[in-house]
Design a protein around this motif. Sequence first.
Motif, short mmCIF file in Angstrom:
data_model
loop_
_atom_site.label_atom_id
_atom_site.label_comp_id
_atom_site.label_asym_id
_atom_site.label_seq_id
_atom_site.Cartn_x
_atom_site.Cartn_y
_atom_site.Cartn_z
N UNK A 20 8.22 -0.78 -13.22
CA UNK A 20 7.13 -1.75 -13.38
C UNK A 20 6.93 -2.66 -12.17
N UNK A 21 7.48 -2.28 -11.03
CA UNK A 21 7.18 -2.99 -9.78
C UNK A 21 5.84 -2.49 -9.29
N UNK A 22 4.89 -3.40 -9.12
CA UNK A 22 3.53 -3.02 -8.75
C UNK A 22 3.32 -2.99 -7.24
N UNK A 23 4.14 -3.71 -6.48
CA UNK A 23 3.98 -3.74 -5.04
C UNK A 23 5.01 -4.63 -4.39
N UNK A 24 5.14 -4.47 -3.08
CA UNK A 24 6.10 -5.28 -2.32
C UNK A 24 5.58 -5.49 -0.91
N UNK A 25 6.00 -6.61 -0.34
CA UNK A 25 5.55 -6.97 1.00
C UNK A 25 6.68 -7.70 1.71
N UNK A 26 6.94 -7.32 2.94
CA UNK A 26 7.88 -8.04 3.80
C UNK A 26 7.04 -8.67 4.90
N UNK A 27 7.28 -9.96 5.13
CA UNK A 27 6.50 -10.70 6.12
C UNK A 27 7.40 -11.67 6.86
N UNK A 28 6.91 -12.13 8.00
CA UNK A 28 7.62 -13.18 8.71
C UNK A 28 7.37 -14.50 7.98
N UNK A 29 8.18 -15.50 8.26
CA UNK A 29 8.02 -16.78 7.59
C UNK A 29 6.71 -17.47 7.96
N UNK A 30 6.08 -17.05 9.07
CA UNK A 30 4.79 -17.64 9.39
C UNK A 30 3.61 -16.77 8.98
N UNK A 31 3.84 -15.77 8.12
CA UNK A 31 2.75 -15.07 7.48
C UNK A 31 2.26 -13.80 8.14
N UNK A 32 3.03 -13.20 9.01
CA UNK A 32 2.64 -11.93 9.63
C UNK A 32 3.30 -10.77 8.87
N UNK A 33 2.52 -9.77 8.54
CA UNK A 33 3.02 -8.63 7.77
C UNK A 33 3.98 -7.80 8.62
#
Length: 170
Positions: A20-33
């Motif tokens: 049931x995990x719909x998605x995931x995202x890893x980003x920098x702490x300042x918002x860059x993917x």
Amino acid sequence: MAVETDVLDELRRLRTRVPRLAGSLAATVDGLVLAHDVPATEPEGLAALTAAALGVAHRMTDAAGRGDFRELLVRGAHGYIATYAAGTTAVLTLLADDRVNVGRLHLEGRRSGARIAELVDARIGPGGGRHADRPAGREGAPDPADRSRPIGTLPVRTPQLPAHRPRTGG
């Protein structure tokens, strides 16, 4: 960049471990993917919102004297958004359905956050970013909370004059 491929592989493995995990995202702490697996969601916008939420979460943990940021959980009518520290320079944001096992989500999210921290720190190096002066969940890091400041008080920002004079009439 090789770190993107390795992080994306971790995100895909995470999806197989959490039903049931719909998605995931890893980003920098300042918002860059860094990498994403978020169908039907704009990753750049989610990364920017994650950075904003991270800033608020840091202020909340500081104000309440609860130590370094570790994770943030938001529940909406249709599911969960969970953000986990991934070292000092990255964060992991997970989108899950309403019927997800939240305990499993936390367990696997924390593990993946630690793995992503290793990958990012090994390839890019620690430091940098808007919140880099505040450790994002690193074990053994110094506690940045000022115990002498009363709970609930926040730093005061002094307004500054604009760098240019606004135009007046005509």
